[in-house]
Design a protein around this motif. Structure first.
Motif, mmCIF file in Angstrom:
data_model
loop_
_atom_site.group_PDB
_atom_site.id
_atom_site.type_symbol
_atom_site.label_atom_id
_atom_site.label_comp_id
_atom_site.label_asym_id
_atom_site.label_seq_id
_atom_site.Cartn_x
_atom_site.Cartn_y
_atom_site.Cartn_z
ATOM 1 N N SER A 475 0.826 -1.206 0.000
ATOM 2 C CA SER A 475 0.000 0.000 0.000
ATOM 3 C C SER A 475 0.858 1.253 0.000
ATOM 4 O O SER A 475 1.891 1.324 0.687
ATOM 5 C CB SER A 475 -0.905 -0.008 1.235
ATOM 6 N N GLU A 476 0.433 2.253 -0.769
ATOM 7 C CA GLU A 476 1.068 3.560 -0.880
ATOM 8 C C GLU A 476 2.375 3.528 -1.658
ATOM 9 O O GLU A 476 3.073 4.546 -1.739
ATOM 10 C CB GLU A 476 1.294 4.207 0.493
ATOM 11 N N PHE A 477 2.724 2.405 -2.252
ATOM 12 C CA PHE A 477 3.891 2.313 -3.124
ATOM 13 C C PHE A 477 3.427 1.942 -4.532
ATOM 14 O O PHE A 477 2.364 1.328 -4.709
ATOM 15 C CB PHE A 477 4.881 1.264 -2.608
ATOM 16 N N PRO A 478 4.205 2.312 -5.567
ATOM 17 C CA PRO A 478 3.813 1.959 -6.937
ATOM 18 C C PRO A 478 3.629 0.458 -7.094
ATOM 19 O O PRO A 478 4.375 -0.343 -6.520
ATOM 20 C CB PRO A 478 4.988 2.472 -7.785
ATOM 21 N N ARG A 479 2.634 0.064 -7.866
ATOM 22 C CA ARG A 479 2.385 -1.349 -8.115
ATOM 23 C C ARG A 479 3.477 -1.914 -9.013
ATOM 24 O O ARG A 479 4.018 -1.212 -9.875
ATOM 25 C CB ARG A 479 1.013 -1.553 -8.749
ATOM 26 N N PRO A 480 3.801 -3.184 -8.856
ATOM 27 C CA PRO A 480 4.823 -3.807 -9.720
ATOM 28 C C PRO A 480 4.419 -3.746 -11.189
ATOM 29 O O PRO A 480 3.239 -3.730 -11.533
ATOM 30 C CB PRO A 480 4.865 -5.253 -9.215
ATOM 31 N N GLN A 481 5.429 -3.721 -12.064
ATOM 32 C CA GLN A 481 5.186 -3.697 -13.498
ATOM 33 C C GLN A 481 4.882 -5.081 -14.054
ATOM 34 O O GLN A 481 4.418 -5.210 -15.193
ATOM 35 C CB GLN A 481 6.410 -3.104 -14.217
ATOM 36 N N ASP A 482 5.153 -6.133 -13.288
ATOM 37 C CA ASP A 482 4.870 -7.490 -13.753
ATOM 38 C C ASP A 482 3.390 -7.642 -14.083
ATOM 39 O O ASP A 482 2.522 -7.062 -13.435
ATOM 40 C CB ASP A 482 5.236 -8.527 -12.676
ATOM 41 N N ALA A 483 3.087 -8.442 -15.101
ATOM 42 C CA ALA A 483 1.694 -8.697 -15.475
ATOM 43 C C ALA A 483 0.981 -9.413 -14.336
ATOM 44 O O ALA A 483 1.519 -10.349 -13.731
ATOM 45 C CB ALA A 483 1.642 -9.526 -16.745
ATOM 46 N N ARG A 484 -0.216 -8.956 -14.035
ATOM 47 C CA ARG A 484 -1.014 -9.613 -13.011
ATOM 48 C C ARG A 484 -1.559 -10.920 -13.567
ATOM 49 O O ARG A 484 -1.797 -11.068 -14.770
ATOM 50 C CB ARG A 484 -2.143 -8.677 -12.575
ATOM 51 N N PRO A 497 8.816 -4.870 -5.228
ATOM 52 C CA PRO A 497 9.895 -4.148 -4.539
ATOM 53 C C PRO A 497 9.415 -2.789 -4.022
ATOM 54 O O PRO A 497 8.517 -2.171 -4.601
ATOM 55 C CB PRO A 497 10.947 -3.976 -5.637
ATOM 56 N N PHE A 498 10.024 -2.324 -2.935
ATOM 57 C CA PHE A 498 9.708 -1.002 -2.393
ATOM 58 C C PHE A 498 10.850 -0.548 -1.513
ATOM 59 O O PHE A 498 11.726 -1.343 -1.137
ATOM 60 C CB PHE A 498 8.390 -1.018 -1.608
ATOM 61 N N GLU A 499 10.855 0.724 -1.179
ATOM 62 C CA GLU A 499 11.937 1.297 -0.373
ATOM 63 C C GLU A 499 11.375 2.198 0.711
ATOM 64 O O GLU A 499 10.504 3.036 0.450
ATOM 65 C CB GLU A 499 12.904 2.096 -1.256
ATOM 66 N N ILE A 500 11.859 2.021 1.941
ATOM 67 C CA ILE A 500 11.498 2.882 3.076
ATOM 68 C C ILE A 500 12.569 3.958 3.205
ATOM 69 O O ILE A 500 13.747 3.649 3.421
ATOM 70 C CB ILE A 500 11.411 2.076 4.386
ATOM 71 N N THR A 501 12.179 5.215 3.039
ATOM 72 C CA THR A 501 13.148 6.310 3.136
ATOM 73 C C THR A 501 13.129 6.987 4.501
ATOM 74 O O THR A 501 14.057 7.706 4.848
ATOM 75 C CB THR A 501 12.862 7.361 2.050
ATOM 76 N N GLU A 502 12.042 6.770 5.298
ATOM 77 C CA GLU A 502 12.002 7.303 6.654
ATOM 78 C C GLU A 502 12.819 6.421 7.583
ATOM 79 O O GLU A 502 13.236 5.327 7.222
ATOM 80 C CB GLU A 502 10.555 7.366 7.168
ATOM 81 N N GLU A 503 13.058 6.928 8.799
ATOM 82 C CA GLU A 503 13.788 6.135 9.784
ATOM 83 C C GLU A 503 13.059 4.824 10.066
ATOM 84 O O GLU A 503 13.677 3.768 10.222
ATOM 85 C CB GLU A 503 13.945 6.928 11.088
ATOM 86 N N GLU A 504 11.739 4.897 10.073
ATOM 87 C CA GLU A 504 10.925 3.711 10.325
ATOM 88 C C GLU A 504 9.528 3.992 9.786
ATOM 89 O O GLU A 504 9.044 5.117 9.826
ATOM 90 C CB GLU A 504 10.867 3.427 11.832
ATOM 91 N N ARG A 505 8.865 2.937 9.256
ATOM 92 C CA ARG A 505 7.540 3.154 8.670
ATOM 93 C C ARG A 505 6.708 1.881 8.743
ATOM 94 O O ARG A 505 7.223 0.780 8.557
ATOM 95 C CB ARG A 505 7.669 3.607 7.213
ATOM 96 N N GLU A 506 5.411 2.071 9.009
ATOM 97 C CA GLU A 506 4.463 0.970 8.975
ATOM 98 C C GLU A 506 3.897 0.865 7.557
ATOM 99 O O GLU A 506 3.457 1.864 6.987
ATOM 100 C CB GLU A 506 3.341 1.231 9.973
ATOM 101 N N VAL A 507 3.924 -0.328 6.970
ATOM 102 C CA VAL A 507 3.387 -0.528 5.632
ATOM 103 C C VAL A 507 2.387 -1.676 5.658
ATOM 104 O O VAL A 507 2.427 -2.543 6.540
ATOM 105 C CB VAL A 507 4.492 -0.811 4.590
ATOM 106 N N GLN A 508 1.507 -1.683 4.664
ATOM 107 C CA GLN A 508 0.493 -2.727 4.556
ATOM 108 C C GLN A 508 0.805 -3.614 3.357
ATOM 109 O O GLN A 508 0.936 -3.132 2.225
ATOM 110 C CB GLN A 508 -0.895 -2.105 4.414
ATOM 111 N N LEU A 509 0.930 -4.906 3.597
ATOM 112 C CA LEU A 509 1.182 -5.887 2.548
ATOM 113 C C LEU A 509 -0.160 -6.444 2.081
ATOM 114 O O LEU A 509 -1.013 -6.791 2.902
ATOM 115 C CB LEU A 509 2.063 -7.022 3.065
ATOM 116 N N ILE A 510 -0.333 -6.555 0.762
ATOM 117 C CA ILE A 510 -1.644 -6.898 0.210
ATOM 118 C C ILE A 510 -1.530 -8.025 -0.809
ATOM 119 O O ILE A 510 -0.731 -7.953 -1.748
ATOM 120 C CB ILE A 510 -2.282 -5.667 -0.472
#
Length: 534
Positions: A475-484, A497-510
């Motif tokens: 969630s809140e990161f660009p969707r992968p380019q791979d075909a669904r 793939p995604f990158e956390i640029t803050e010191e720490e962050r809560e993310v949602q995996l979907i």
């Protein structure tokens, strides 16, 4: 000048005794009129306040509503001439002078030393965004009971140039009078949000203080809050921030649903530098929109820099979680708050016309229902809302606690074995399906990849929208380019793939399926977060 801490018996036994809050030394309150404003906020019937403004000054307020004009205030035998008056309110609550305006009265603006019940300033809020007329009063009492300074509030019936305006919330201003009730010395620096800055690292406006141009205390707080090393940050924050009060301040803003406050909106707050402790104290303001969403998360992503900085540290996160638990279980009892509302309502009702009183009764009944629902939901969240950082072994983290979201009509979302027997998170599509399995993880700064194996059988796209089929994303990161994945597919590894640029962050995996028919399986044992090398 020594301060006095106002006590509130309806909460003291439960909340203060349980929390054992500490803070700068304060004298016990004196329950007498010697305390400035005590008679105004003694739970009596609303004050009858009549205000007279000269015609030329009414015209001036039409042109410049924020500019002070002289006014005469009458309340019983009290007559105060030449009080400074201007209109107040933001986008939602502002009303012009010919309507039902919210007012600020500064009694010493034109007459030095003039006071109203011992106070330099009061606000008369039109409460257009709070039909209960209770939020400011109840919110302030709850904050003060938890050791956080907050303005006192009561009620008034207001008349302007002979025109009845009706019931108002009467609230004390942020002046030395308020500060003297909570601090030994009320002559420290007091800051508030400005037009060009709404946080501690921005140019807040200094409304009180010994050195108008000196903002070194705010600069020290901003510096501590942006310290990249979390251990050093925690130590530095404790040196410049009254941490115990701040943790209570954060917890109450979130529990009470103060969505337009500091933590969530960087708005409606004051910051005081206590000269005795040499630490910053946050105070709430503008609490006319409380208890809006009973199900709001008690672990949100904070907007305020100081709140975010504290919660990014492990000790700060633990302190916040413990304070929420203590507040919910040892004092913020919905029945006690409801009793308090009834007590205040009993004093207000007799001065209103019957239709007004009946309408207020209905609104306050709804408020008590919202408070009870909020307490119930927040208590339920306590066991699941707070995350510890995801643990990694050989750079592999295994997420758990998957929750089904948006179960489709005519379909199913359940944990079930795939056709080959592999345990899986399964989704069986209905005619219109946008379903998912979700979980949250807390991650430090770095590069990551969320991946897992997906299998599909007869998955057909929806006839509208985009992002059809089965896939993984964050969630809140660009969707992968791979075909669904659509149609019928064997097990395939899908990566996001995604990158956390803050010191720490809560993310949602979907794990997601958007389809009009078919089934998707997400192999449970394959779902993982990889920590990538820089």
């Amino acid at each position: 000048m020594r301060g006095a801490f106002l006590r509130f018996p309806f909460l003291r036994a439960g909340l203060l005794g349980a929390l054992l809050l500490t803070g700068p030394a304060r004298l016990p309150a004196e329950d007498s009129n010697a305390v400035a404003g005590a008679s105004l906020f003694a739970n009596s019937a609303p004050r009858l306040i009549s205000i007279t403004i000269a015609p030329e000054d009414i015209a001036a307020l039409r042109r410049e509503p924020r500019k002070h004009v002289p006014a005469t205030l009458r309340e019983g035998t009290n007559v105060l001439a030449q009080a400074g008056l201007h209109l107040k309110g933001s986008i939602g609550s502002f009303r012009p002078i010919d309507d039902r305006p919210a007012l600020t009265l500064s009694f010493d603006k034109f007459v030095p030393g003039q006071r109203f019940h011992g106070l330099r300033r009061i606000h008369l809020n039109n409460s257009v965004e709070d039909a209960t007329y209770m939020h400011e009063l109840i919110g302030g009492e709850l904050f003060r009971a938890a050791g956080v300074p907050a303005p006192r509030a009561g009620h008034a019936l207001v008349e302007l140039n002979g025109r009845r305006l009706g019931l108002y919330v009467l609230k004390e201003g942020f002046t030395e009078d308020l500060l003297a009730l909570h601090f030994w010395h009320p002559d420290g620096d007091l800051y508030e949000p400005a037009l060009d800055g709404h946080d501690v690292h921005e140019p807040l406006e200094k409304s009180l203080g010994r050195k108008p141009e000196d903002r070194s205390n705010l600069e020290a707080l901003a510096g501590a809050a942006t310290e990249p090393n979390l251990e050093r940050r925690w130590l530095r924050l404790q040196g410049v921030l009254d941490m115990d009060r701040f943790v209570s301040f954060m917890a109450l803003e979130i529990l009470l649903g103060h969505r337009d406050g500091y933590c969530l909106a960087r708005n409606n707050f004051r910051v005081y530098h206590d000269v005795d402790s040499a630490r910053i104290v946050f105070m709430p303001h503008g609490m006319d929109q409380l208890f809006g969403n009973a199900r709001a998360t008690i672990a949100p992503r904070m907007s305020g820099l100081a709140a975010r900085a504290v919660l990014e540290t492990p000790p700060g996160r633990l302190a916040y979680r413990d304070r929420c638990a203590a507040l919910l279980t040892n004092g913020l009892d919905a029945r006690q708050v409801g009793t308090r509302i009834d007590q205040v309502l009993a004093g207000v009702r007799p001065v209103l016309a019957a239709p007004e009183a009946a309408a207020l009764d209905r609104e306050c009944a709804r408020l008590k229902e919202r408070i009870a629902a909020r307490w119930q939901d927040a208590t339920k969240q306590l066991g699941q809302a707070f995350l510890d950082p995801l643990r990694f072994t050989n750079n592999v983290g295994r997420p758990s606690d998957w929750q089904a979201v948006d179960v489709p009509e005519g379909g199913r979302v359940e944990q079930a074995a795939a056709p080959d027997g592999q345990p899986a998170l399964a989704m069986f599509a209905g005619p219109v399906t946008s379903a998912s399995w979700r979980t949250k993880v807390l991650l430090p700064r770095g590069r990551y990849q969320f991946e897992g194996r997906i299998r599909t059988d007869g998955v057909a796209p929806l006839p509208f929208g985009k992002n059809h089929g089965a896939a993984l994303h964050v969630s809140e990161f660009p969707r992968p380019q791979d075909a669904r994945l659509t149609g019928t597919q064997p097990w395939k590894i899908y990566a996001a793939p995604f990158e956390i640029t803050e010191e720490e962050r809560e993310v949602q995996l979907i794990c997601e399926l958007r389809a009009s028919q078919g089934t998707a399986w997400f192999e449970v044992s394959s779902l993982r977060v990889l920590r990538l090398e820089p």
